[in-house]
Scaffold this motif. Structure first.
Motif, short mmCIF file in Angstrom:
data_model
loop_
_atom_site.label_atom_id
_atom_site.label_comp_id
_atom_site.label_asym_id
_atom_site.label_seq_id
_atom_site.Cartn_x
_atom_site.Cartn_y
_atom_site.Cartn_z
N LEU A 14 44.13 51.11 49.34
CA LEU A 14 43.21 50.57 49.10
C LEU A 14 41.92 49.93 50.29
O LEU A 14 43.55 49.02 50.80
CB LEU A 14 42.77 49.32 47.78
N LYS A 16 39.88 47.31 52.20
CA LYS A 16 39.72 46.33 51.88
C LYS A 16 38.38 45.62 53.13
O LYS A 16 39.11 44.34 53.87
CB LYS A 16 40.20 44.58 51.95
N ILE A 22 38.61 53.18 48.61
CA ILE A 22 40.97 54.06 48.52
C ILE A 22 40.51 55.51 48.50
O ILE A 22 39.79 56.11 48.49
CB ILE A 22 40.87 53.59 47.03
N MET A 93 46.63 49.08 41.00
CA MET A 93 45.71 49.61 41.70
C MET A 93 43.94 49.08 41.75
O MET A 93 43.50 48.08 41.49
CB MET A 93 45.08 50.36 42.40
N ILE A 97 41.12 46.16 42.30
CA ILE A 97 40.22 46.22 42.83
C ILE A 97 39.83 44.90 41.65
O ILE A 97 38.03 44.29 42.24
CB ILE A 97 39.62 47.61 42.60
#
Length: 180
Positions: A14, A16, A22, A93, A97
């Motif tokens: 991921l 950010k 992703i 994950m 998220i």
């Protein structure tokens, strides 16, 4: 856990950034667990050593080395600013998220509150500092004058267009009249 990964296991990465995204990778290799900080413990104490592994992942045909991932964890921050999250668990994950989304939703929900705080602070600063209030009033007057001038310029431009159209309809050429 990262230490349990095998070749071809799936890894989630991921990013950010301002627009999070992703990536899915496939494990190429995993190193044997090693101590993160190799030290000898004081005599009589059991060593509590954090173990890490290095994982090589193929993402979109390119290999990336993810070094120092916690061997006993399913998810870890990675990168210099911690702006990359690596996980070998879809559930972990999903939670990451979801947490990121909730944090943004909380920030958006607090916008009105913070606007109110800013207005209240301005009022308090005006009450405590008359010179601050005078400066704000002056800036507000200048802004109003600028918008009035812009509106007048727009009106003047439209008036000139109408004047030109009227002159053309009457058969008068304003350019030739100026030269006389």
């Amino acid at each position: 856990m990262f230490q349990n990964l095998r070749t071809n296991s799936q890894v989630f990465i991921l990013h950010k950034e301002s627009t999070p995204y992703i990536e899915y990778g496939s494990v190429v290799s995993v190193s044997a667990p090693r101590a993160k900080y190799p030290t000898t413990p004081p005599i009589g104490q059991f060593p509590q050593v954090e173990m890490v592994v290095d994982v090589t992942v193929s993402v979109n045909g390119q290999q990336s080395n993810l070094q120092g991932l916690p061997a006993g964890a399913d998810i870890a921050d990675f990168g210099q600013n911690g702006n990359i999250v690596v996980s070998c668990s879809r559930d972990a994950m999903n939670n990451e998220i979801g947490t990121m989304k909730q944090k943004s939703a909380d920030i958006l929900a607090s916008v009105d509150y913070h606007r109110g705080v800013m207005e209240s602070c301005d009022k308090m600063l005006n009450a405590l500092n008359p010179e601050f209030a005078a400066k704000q009033q002056q800036e507000q007057k200048i802004s109003q004058l600028e918008s009035q001038i812009a509106e007048m310029a727009k009106g003047m431009s439209e008036l000139m267009k109408f004047n030109k159209m009227l002159a053309e309809q009457l058969g008068v050429n304003p350019e030739t009249n100026k030269k006389k």
